[in-house]
Design a protein around this motif. Structure first.
Motif, mmCIF file in Angstrom:
data_model
loop_
_atom_site.group_PDB
_atom_site.id
_atom_site.type_symbol
_atom_site.label_atom_id
_atom_site.label_comp_id
_atom_site.label_asym_id
_atom_site.label_seq_id
_atom_site.Cartn_x
_atom_site.Cartn_y
_atom_site.Cartn_z
ATOM 1 N N ASP A 1 0.872 -1.180 0.000
ATOM 2 C CA ASP A 1 0.000 0.000 0.000
ATOM 3 C C ASP A 1 0.912 1.234 0.000
ATOM 4 N N PRO A 2 1.524 1.562 -1.138
ATOM 5 C CA PRO A 2 2.597 2.559 -1.146
ATOM 6 C C PRO A 2 2.122 4.017 -1.162
ATOM 7 N N PHE A 3 2.903 4.849 -0.462
ATOM 8 C CA PHE A 3 2.802 6.299 -0.602
ATOM 9 C C PHE A 3 4.213 6.865 -0.613
ATOM 10 N N CYS A 4 4.352 8.077 -1.111
ATOM 11 C CA CYS A 4 5.670 8.670 -1.345
ATOM 12 C C CYS A 4 5.804 9.953 -0.521
ATOM 13 N N VAL A 5 6.939 10.095 0.179
ATOM 14 C CA VAL A 5 7.209 11.274 1.008
ATOM 15 C C VAL A 5 8.379 12.049 0.407
ATOM 16 N N LEU A 6 8.194 13.364 0.230
ATOM 17 C CA LEU A 6 9.261 14.227 -0.280
ATOM 18 C C LEU A 6 9.696 15.181 0.832
ATOM 19 N N GLU A 7 11.006 15.250 1.075
ATOM 20 C CA GLU A 7 11.551 16.115 2.119
ATOM 21 C C GLU A 7 12.637 16.998 1.540
ATOM 22 N N LEU A 8 12.523 18.291 1.821
ATOM 23 C CA LEU A 8 13.537 19.255 1.400
ATOM 24 C C LEU A 8 13.767 20.214 2.559
ATOM 25 N N ASP B 1 10.929 21.074 5.093
ATOM 26 C CA ASP B 1 9.622 20.868 4.467
ATOM 27 C C ASP B 1 9.410 19.394 4.151
ATOM 28 N N SER B 2 8.213 18.908 4.413
ATOM 29 C CA SER B 2 7.877 17.520 4.117
ATOM 30 C C SER B 2 6.451 17.464 3.564
ATOM 31 N N LEU B 3 6.290 16.835 2.403
ATOM 32 C CA LEU B 3 4.983 16.657 1.783
ATOM 33 C C LEU B 3 4.862 15.208 1.334
ATOM 34 N N GLN B 4 3.632 14.715 1.195
ATOM 35 C CA GLN B 4 3.476 13.324 0.778
ATOM 36 C C GLN B 4 2.278 13.140 -0.149
ATOM 37 N N THR B 5 2.329 12.055 -0.911
ATOM 38 C CA THR B 5 1.242 11.702 -1.813
ATOM 39 C C THR B 5 0.156 10.962 -1.036
ATOM 40 N N ASP C 1 -2.376 1.079 11.825
ATOM 41 C CA ASP C 1 -1.949 1.848 12.998
ATOM 42 C C ASP C 1 -0.462 1.694 13.283
ATOM 43 N N LYS C 2 0.193 0.758 12.624
ATOM 44 C CA LYS C 2 1.616 0.522 12.863
ATOM 45 C C LYS C 2 2.450 1.502 12.039
ATOM 46 N N PRO C 3 3.715 1.701 12.420
ATOM 47 C CA PRO C 3 4.589 2.552 11.601
ATOM 48 C C PRO C 3 4.713 1.990 10.190
ATOM 49 N N PRO C 4 4.815 2.850 9.180
ATOM 50 C CA PRO C 4 4.905 2.365 7.800
ATOM 51 C C PRO C 4 6.206 1.615 7.542
ATOM 52 N N ASP C 5 6.152 0.683 6.598
ATOM 53 C CA ASP C 5 7.341 -0.078 6.214
ATOM 54 C C ASP C 5 8.101 0.668 5.125
ATOM 55 N N PHE C 6 9.415 0.642 5.222
ATOM 56 C CA PHE C 6 10.291 1.304 4.255
ATOM 57 C C PHE C 6 10.383 0.478 2.977
ATOM 58 N N LEU C 7 10.122 1.106 1.820
ATOM 59 C CA LEU C 7 10.185 0.402 0.539
ATOM 60 C C LEU C 7 11.324 0.881 -0.353
ATOM 61 N N GLY C 8 11.935 2.008 -0.015
ATOM 62 C CA GLY C 8 13.032 2.499 -0.843
ATOM 63 C C GLY C 8 13.181 4.005 -0.773
ATOM 64 N N LYS C 9 14.356 4.496 -1.176
ATOM 65 C CA LYS C 9 14.645 5.927 -1.040
ATOM 66 C C LYS C 9 15.653 6.371 -2.093
ATOM 67 N N VAL C 10 15.532 7.622 -2.507
ATOM 68 C CA VAL C 10 16.532 8.221 -3.394
ATOM 69 C C VAL C 10 16.802 9.650 -2.903
ATOM 70 N N ALA C 11 18.048 10.078 -2.970
ATOM 71 C CA ALA C 11 18.443 11.430 -2.546
ATOM 72 C C ALA C 11 18.991 12.186 -3.751
ATOM 73 N N ILE C 12 18.482 13.406 -3.967
ATOM 74 C CA ILE C 12 18.877 14.207 -5.128
ATOM 75 C C ILE C 12 19.387 15.569 -4.648
ATOM 76 N N PRO C 13 20.703 15.819 -4.681
ATOM 77 C CA PRO C 13 21.207 17.143 -4.313
ATOM 78 C C PRO C 13 20.683 18.204 -5.290
ATOM 79 N N VAL D 1 13.475 11.531 -1.431
ATOM 80 C CA VAL D 1 12.201 10.938 -1.854
ATOM 81 C C VAL D 1 12.154 9.510 -1.311
ATOM 82 N N THR D 2 11.192 9.230 -0.438
ATOM 83 C CA THR D 2 11.106 7.919 0.206
ATOM 84 C C THR D 2 9.740 7.305 -0.067
ATOM 85 N N VAL D 3 9.723 6.020 -0.368
ATOM 86 C CA VAL D 3 8.480 5.293 -0.582
ATOM 87 C C VAL D 3 8.240 4.380 0.623
ATOM 88 N N PHE D 4 7.033 4.465 1.188
ATOM 89 C CA PHE D 4 6.647 3.661 2.345
ATOM 90 C C PHE D 4 5.424 2.822 2.011
#
Length: 204
Positions: free
Chosen positions: A138-145, A148-152, A188-200, A180-183
């Motif tokens: 059940d994926p959602f994507c979190v963007l952090e800069l 600031d943090s926003l998510q889909t 009710d449990k903490p989301p599971d980590f599915l992957g991440k990418v970092a873009i300078p 950019v992290t996908v969870f």
């Protein structure tokens, strides 16, 4: 080891009027890494707070002894937005021209803190890890800069989700890194980590 802890930490949340109006707060105690206990909860109705000022609130914890002292300021959200792909904020040529004028060389020192902004189109993910027993996620994507943090939204039961959202961030430091992290949403449990990418930003 304290019944009167002082944290003195500040958190910034981007609040959009179409979202839930209640801020939920939980206080927990932790004996060690394995044992945690809920000490109480409270809620703040964001819509009831006066804007453009700092509100000092003493909130009693529900069904538990104690209270929480907080400072909450509701201010207009500038430069940050979430929109659908079909109404992309930079899609209008006249708007692009205004932005190019705003950040031209002659205006470089007009507002030192206004470095610029970053617009990210989150289209889809492909071949994600299956986090559920049924072979799905059940994926959602979190963007952090910076701060600031926003998510889909969450796309349920899908390893190839399509979000098609546009995120706009103000840039405060050109040396920041977009993370950019996908969870996997897990109830009710903490989301599971599915992957991440970092873009300078300097690589864009």
């Amino acid at each position: 080891k304290s019944a009167n802890p002082q944290w003195r930490e500040q958190f910034d949340f981007h609040y959009f009027s179409d979202r839930k109006d209640m801020l939920d707060i939980e206080v927990w105690r932790k004996d060690n890494k394995k044992h945690e206990e809920l000490l109480g909860t409270c809620q703040v109705d964001i819509t009831a707070l006066p804007t453009k000022q700092t509100n000092c609130l003493e909130l009693p914890l529900e069904k538990h002894p104690g209270s929480l002292l907080m400072l909450i300021a509701v201010a207009p959200c500038t430069g940050v937005s979430i929109s659908d792909l079909c109404v992309c904020p930079l899609g209008d040529p006249s708007e692009r021209q205004q932005i190019a004028q705003r950040y031209c060389i002659k205006n470089s020192f007009r507002d030192i803190k206004d470095v610029g902004f970053l617009q990210v189109k989150v289209l889809k993910a492909v071949d994600l890890l299956a986090a559920d027993f049924a072979g799905k996620s059940d994926p959602f994507c979190v963007l952090e800069l910076g701060n600031d943090s926003l998510q889909t939204h969450t796309v349920y039961k899908n390893l190839n989700p399509e979000w098609n959202k546009v995120f706009t961030f103000p840039i405060k430091d050109i040396h920041d890194v977009l993370e950019v992290t996908v969870f996997d949403e897990d109830g009710d449990k903490p989301p599971d980590f599915l992957g991440k990418v970092a873009i300078p930003l300097l690589s864009v």
